[in-house]
Design a protein around this motif. Structure first.
Motif, PDB file in Angstrom:
ATOM      1  N   LEU A 117     -26.380 -16.815  18.574  1.00 15.92           N
ATOM      2  CA  LEU A 117     -25.758 -17.345  19.785  1.00 15.92           C
ATOM      3  C   LEU A 117     -26.673 -18.377  20.428  1.00 15.92           C
ATOM      4  O   LEU A 117     -27.873 -18.168  20.508  1.00 15.92           O
ATOM      5  CB  LEU A 117     -25.511 -16.216  20.786  1.00 15.92           C
ATOM      6  N   LEU A 162     -25.244 -11.441  15.116  1.00 13.06           N
ATOM      7  CA  LEU A 162     -24.542 -12.512  15.832  1.00 13.06           C
ATOM      8  C   LEU A 162     -25.334 -12.982  17.049  1.00 13.06           C
ATOM      9  O   LEU A 162     -25.406 -14.173  17.328  1.00 13.06           O
ATOM     10  CB  LEU A 162     -23.156 -12.030  16.278  1.00 13.06           C
ATOM     11  N   MET A 192     -10.478  -7.727  27.147  1.00 13.02           N
ATOM     12  CA  MET A 192     -11.208  -8.399  26.081  1.00 13.02           C
ATOM     13  C   MET A 192     -10.870  -9.886  26.043  1.00 13.02           C
ATOM     14  O   MET A 192     -11.756 -10.727  25.934  1.00 13.02           O
ATOM     15  CB  MET A 192     -10.844  -7.780  24.727  1.00 13.02           C
ATOM     16  N   VAL A 193      -9.561 -10.188  26.121  1.00 13.60           N
ATOM     17  CA  VAL A 193      -9.151 -11.589  26.050  1.00 13.60           C
ATOM     18  C   VAL A 193      -9.781 -12.376  27.196  1.00 13.60           C
ATOM     19  O   VAL A 193     -10.297 -13.483  27.015  1.00 13.60           O
ATOM     20  CB  VAL A 193      -7.611 -11.706  26.082  1.00 13.60           C
ATOM     21  N   PHE A 223     -23.196  -7.240  15.290  1.00 13.08           N
ATOM     22  CA  PHE A 223     -23.378  -7.853  16.606  1.00 13.08           C
ATOM     23  C   PHE A 223     -24.811  -8.255  16.852  1.00 13.08           C
ATOM     24  O   PHE A 223     -25.081  -9.282  17.479  1.00 13.08           O
ATOM     25  CB  PHE A 223     -22.876  -6.914  17.711  1.00 13.08           C
ATOM     26  N   ILE A 282      -3.493  -6.030  22.476  1.00 10.85           N
ATOM     27  CA  ILE A 282      -4.095  -7.265  22.988  1.00 10.85           C
ATOM     28  C   ILE A 282      -2.994  -8.232  23.414  1.00 10.85           C
ATOM     29  O   ILE A 282      -3.038  -8.804  24.509  1.00 10.85           O
ATOM     30  CB  ILE A 282      -4.979  -7.916  21.905  1.00 10.85           C
ATOM     31  N   LEU A 283      -1.980  -8.388  22.538  1.00 15.83           N
ATOM     32  CA  LEU A 283      -0.910  -9.342  22.835  1.00 15.83           C
ATOM     33  C   LEU A 283       0.028  -8.803  23.910  1.00 15.83           C
ATOM     34  O   LEU A 283       0.400  -9.518  24.843  1.00 15.83           O
ATOM     35  CB  LEU A 283      -0.132  -9.649  21.559  1.00 15.83           C
ATOM     36  N   THR A 338      -1.443  -8.975  27.301  1.00 12.44           N
ATOM     37  CA  THR A 338      -1.511 -10.352  27.804  1.00 12.44           C
ATOM     38  C   THR A 338      -0.157 -10.785  28.352  1.00 12.44           C
ATOM     39  O   THR A 338      -0.075 -11.410  29.412  1.00 12.44           O
ATOM     40  CB  THR A 338      -1.952 -11.302  26.669  1.00 12.44           C
ATOM     41  N   VAL A 364     -15.806  -4.500  21.844  1.00 16.18           N
ATOM     42  CA  VAL A 364     -15.459  -4.434  20.418  1.00 16.18           C
ATOM     43  C   VAL A 364     -16.090  -3.211  19.772  1.00 16.18           C
ATOM     44  O   VAL A 364     -15.441  -2.497  19.001  1.00 16.18           O
ATOM     45  CB  VAL A 364     -15.895  -5.728  19.693  1.00 16.18           C
ATOM     46  N   ILE A 388     -14.104  -0.132  20.902  1.00 14.38           N
ATOM     47  CA  ILE A 388     -12.771  -0.080  20.299  1.00 14.38           C
ATOM     48  C   ILE A 388     -12.882   0.278  18.818  1.00 14.38           C
ATOM     49  O   ILE A 388     -12.158   1.136  18.310  1.00 14.38           O
ATOM     50  CB  ILE A 388     -12.031  -1.424  20.481  1.00 14.38           C
ATOM     51  N   PHE A 440     -20.495 -12.352  27.037  1.00 16.81           N
ATOM     52  CA  PHE A 440     -20.895 -11.752  25.771  1.00 16.81           C
ATOM     53  C   PHE A 440     -21.123 -10.240  25.820  1.00 16.81           C
ATOM     54  O   PHE A 440     -20.641  -9.521  24.948  1.00 16.81           O
ATOM     55  CB  PHE A 440     -22.122 -12.451  25.178  1.00 16.81           C
ATOM     56  N   ARG A 453     -16.468 -16.163  28.195  1.00 17.00           N
ATOM     57  CA  ARG A 453     -17.707 -16.120  27.413  1.00 17.00           C
ATOM     58  C   ARG A 453     -18.650 -15.047  27.931  1.00 17.00           C
ATOM     59  O   ARG A 453     -19.847 -15.259  28.053  1.00 17.00           O
ATOM     60  CB  ARG A 453     -18.436 -17.465  27.470  1.00 17.00           C
ATOM     61  N   ILE A 480     -17.799  -8.582  25.616  1.00 14.45           N
ATOM     62  CA  ILE A 480     -17.176  -8.707  24.294  1.00 14.45           C
ATOM     63  C   ILE A 480     -17.824  -7.710  23.331  1.00 14.45           C
ATOM     64  O   ILE A 480     -17.146  -6.945  22.647  1.00 14.45           O
ATOM     65  CB  ILE A 480     -17.349 -10.139  23.730  1.00 14.45           C
ATOM     66  N   ILE A 518     -13.372 -13.025  26.618  1.00 16.72           N
ATOM     67  CA  ILE A 518     -13.590 -14.103  25.662  1.00 16.72           C
ATOM     68  C   ILE A 518     -13.386 -15.465  26.324  1.00 16.72           C
ATOM     69  O   ILE A 518     -14.161 -16.395  26.111  1.00 16.72           O
ATOM     70  CB  ILE A 518     -12.680 -13.910  24.434  1.00 16.72           C
ATOM     71  N   TYR A 519     -12.356 -15.574  27.182  1.00 18.63           N
ATOM     72  CA  TYR A 519     -12.164 -16.834  27.908  1.00 18.63           C
ATOM     73  C   TYR A 519     -13.393 -17.159  28.741  1.00 18.63           C
ATOM     74  O   TYR A 519     -13.781 -18.303  28.900  1.00 18.63           O
ATOM     75  CB  TYR A 519     -10.958 -16.739  28.846  1.00 18.63           C
TER      76      TYR A 519
END
Lengths: 339, 297
Positions: free
Chosen positions: A30, A26, A294-295, A23, A279-280, A283, A310, A313, A303, A301, A306, A298-299
């Motif tokens: 960004l 990353l 989390m989802v 991270f 996650i699914l 949702t 992560v 988790i 950061f 942004r 996120i 992410i939608y």
């Protein structure tokens, strides 16, 4: 024994360092101002901005920034959500119990039914029961669970009107979150309607748990069957049979107990599968847990959310895997003797 | 010249015919193979099979149910969606995206995974440890979460979704390849090749690689079904293929809002995913049994 725990702790630490480093790297790629990425929009030049700038160590070298970052993460400071301005760790703590409740319920379903079906298939080997269980488990194993969830909603919620479509509890009930586990909270909440609330929460929980349990259940059933077959063909089972031990005792005491040794690893591996599924599932069922959180992050942004989500988790998954590995070493007598 | 047959001539079956003999016994696996072949053919010839263009709108025929229900019409066999697009055409064209993308993902993951796994298996010490730890880190993050995080950082869209799912699949290949190499390295034929002076690279390509193929092939089928489901899941979450692409997961995310008005737009594309994944897994199961020398000596 201690050696195993120490080894697991080292692996734990290394994995954790790895995830955080990924991270950190990353963040370097960004786009945008690192202050804005981590703290949201703060006017440039303001005292707050300066403070945030120094807090991230942006005036120092990259290596020092990395250590500042690590010390922040290890002290549990994951920054603030850009959207809600609340500390990420607090947000995680609000959403995590919902996921935990769902995942726990799903694992109970998966383990109980998975092991039972696997044992059944193993003792009725090559009969129609075995074929049925194995075919069903292959279908379950191949199931795209986001579709499975919608299918169950169409059937049980829309057609039969048995279960609610979304959420953890009806809005009629105002349940104070004490443990975060809705089933416990409804019982703790002092009101004469507590049982109505409890069953309402249970009704909300049942469909998402079934959806989440499907893939692990199938995997566990398949593994139970194969390790059961392997154990039942061992010499000590033959010895037990020759001594006249009852079938029931052979299957549940001698068979399953030994088959469980290899099953522990498989069940432990399902924690990652469960979180992916969460996650699914969350949702689809608008379940206010970590996956949906989390989802949405992410939608939007968001950061810091996120990143924090992560890391936390992943930490959880690594922790479970380490615990499974230690348990495996404890319960497996073959490994014990070698030490 | 006189030919004398001293020994009775029984041809030794080749590798493939040996495999086929075992595979054929597995009824489920053969069914899986047949269905999978049909789906691949459907993907290859979708322009011929699909009655309409997948994005063509029939604005007078919004949300028509499939032909077998009372209100359905035979022109749209599987009905139409909320924009009046023919569902059959969308599902047929979607097979191209879903299968093609998964195949691409598997190729990327296999190439990188085998290379890294070979490196980890042949090199010892620091390099091996480093690769394995990195793979452990990737495995520690739930696969779909990792994929959506990667997509979130590099941006949504198809190419990024492909990279994301490929990265998620790599560790499994690395582990399998490394473990099989370790196993093979201890065997006598490898020692013989070493004594003949084979270089590490030659050792890998000529001696070891042909012998680790069976577990690798099994892993490829596993990865293929995972890739298919993950790409569909990303599409469903709006982070993979973007509408109006008829990718199966994307169709599902679009039709989710019409679950009550037009349930067939939910059930049919999902059924396509299930059947495809199921046939891959059936085929993979048979493959594993037929290729595993331990189970059937």
């Amino acid at each position: 024994m201690i050696l195993i725990i120490v080894r697991q702790l080292i692996i734990l630490l290394l994995s954790f360092l790895g995830i955080t480093s990924v991270f950190f790297i990353l963040t370097q790629f960004l786009p945008g101002d690192p202050v804005a990425v981590n703290f949201g929009n703060i006017a440039k030049g303001s005292a707050e901005y300066q403070q945030a700038y120094l807090a991230l160590g942006l005036d120092q070298s990259l290596l020092q920034q990395y250590f500042i970052y690590l010390s922040r993460i290890f002290s549990g400071d994951f920054g603030y959500s850009v959207v809600t301005s609340r500390p990420v760790i607090d947000e995680f703590m609000t959403f995590f119990p919902a996921t935990f409740e769902l995942a726990l319920f799903a694992s109970i379903i998966a383990i109980v039914f998975g092991v039972a079906l696997g044992v059944l298939a193993a003792i009725k080997r090559n009969t129609w029961i075995d074929n049925l269980v194995m075919s069903a488990s292959l279908v379950g194993y191949s199931m795209p669970i986001f579709w499975w969830g919608m299918l169950l909603i169409i059937f049980f919620s829309l057609d039969l009107n048995w279960t609610p479509v979304a959420g953890r509890i009806s809005y009629v009930f105002d349940i104070e979150p004490r443990t975060g586990l809705m089933l416990v909270d409804t019982l703790l909440a002092y009101s004469k309607y507590e049982f109505i609330a409890f069953f309402d929460a249970l009704k909300h929980l049942i469909l998402p748990s079934i959806v989440l349990a499907t893939v692990p259940l199938a995997a566990i059933a398949r593994m139970t069957r194969s390790s059961m077959i392997e154990v039942l063909s061992a010499d000590y089972i033959l010895t037990a049979r020759a001594k006249g031990v009852s079938d029931w005792k052979i299957i549940w005491v001698h068979g399953l107990r030994n088959a469980m040794i290899s099953l522990v690893t498989i069940i432990g591996l399902q924690s990652s599968v469960l979180l992916t599924g969460a996650i699914l599932t969350e949702t689809i069922f608008a379940w206010p847990g970590v996956g949906k959180w989390m989802v949405e992050a992410i939608y939007r942004r968001d950061f810091p959310t996120i990143q924090g989500g992560v890391i936390l988790i992943a930490f959880f998954v690594v922790l479970i895997n380490a615990a499974v590995d230690v348990t495996y070493n404890i319960i497996n007598p073959r490994l014990r003797r070698r030490k | 010249m006189i030919e004398v047959k001293i020994y009775k001539d029984t041809p030794i079956p080749g590798r493939f015919s040996q495999f086929w003999k075992k595979f054929r016994k597995h009824k489920g696996a053969v069914v899986g193979l047949v269905v999978l072949t049909l789906i691949i053919l459907m993907a290859a010839f979708s322009p011929l099979l699909a009655p309409f263009d997948p994005t063509e709108q029939f604005s007078d025929y919004l949300r028509y149910p499939p032909a077998w229900s009372n209100d359905g019409i035979t022109r749209h066999l599987l009905g139409t969606d909320d924009l009046g697009r023919d569902l059959l055409s969308r599902v047929v064209y979607g097979s191209r995206l879903s299968l093609g993308l998964s195949a691409l993902v598997v190729v990327i993951a296999t190439v990188i995974g085998v290379a890294l796994g070979a490196l980890a298996g042949l090199a010892r010490g620091g390099m091996e440890y480093f690769i394995l730890r990195v793979m452990d880190v990737i495995l520690a993050i739930p696969s779909l979460l990792l994929a959506i995080v990667i997509v979130a950082i590099i941006g949504p869209g198809l190419p990024n979704a492909i990279y994301a799912v490929a990265i998620v699949l790599i560790p499994h290949f690395v582990r399998i390849v490394r473990a099989s190499i370790k196993e093979e390295m201890a065997k006598d034929y490898v020692v013989a090749a070493k004594l003949d002076g084979a270089s590490p690279l030659r050792l890998f390509t000529h001696s070891i690689f042909p012998n680790i193929l069976p577990p690798l092939i099994v892993q490829i089928t596993l990865a293929f079904s995972t890739a298919l489901v993950d790409i569909a899941a990303l599409g469903f979450l709006g982070m993979g293929a973007q509408p109006p692409n008829p990718e199966w997961g994307t169709i599902l995310s679009q039709s989710r809002a019409f679950i009550q008005l037009a349930p067939w737009t939910v059930t049919i594309p999902g059924l396509a995913i299930l059947i495809t994944v199921l046939s891959i897994n059936l085929f993979g199961d048979g493959l594993r049994d037929a290729l595993d020398p331990k189970e059937h000596p």
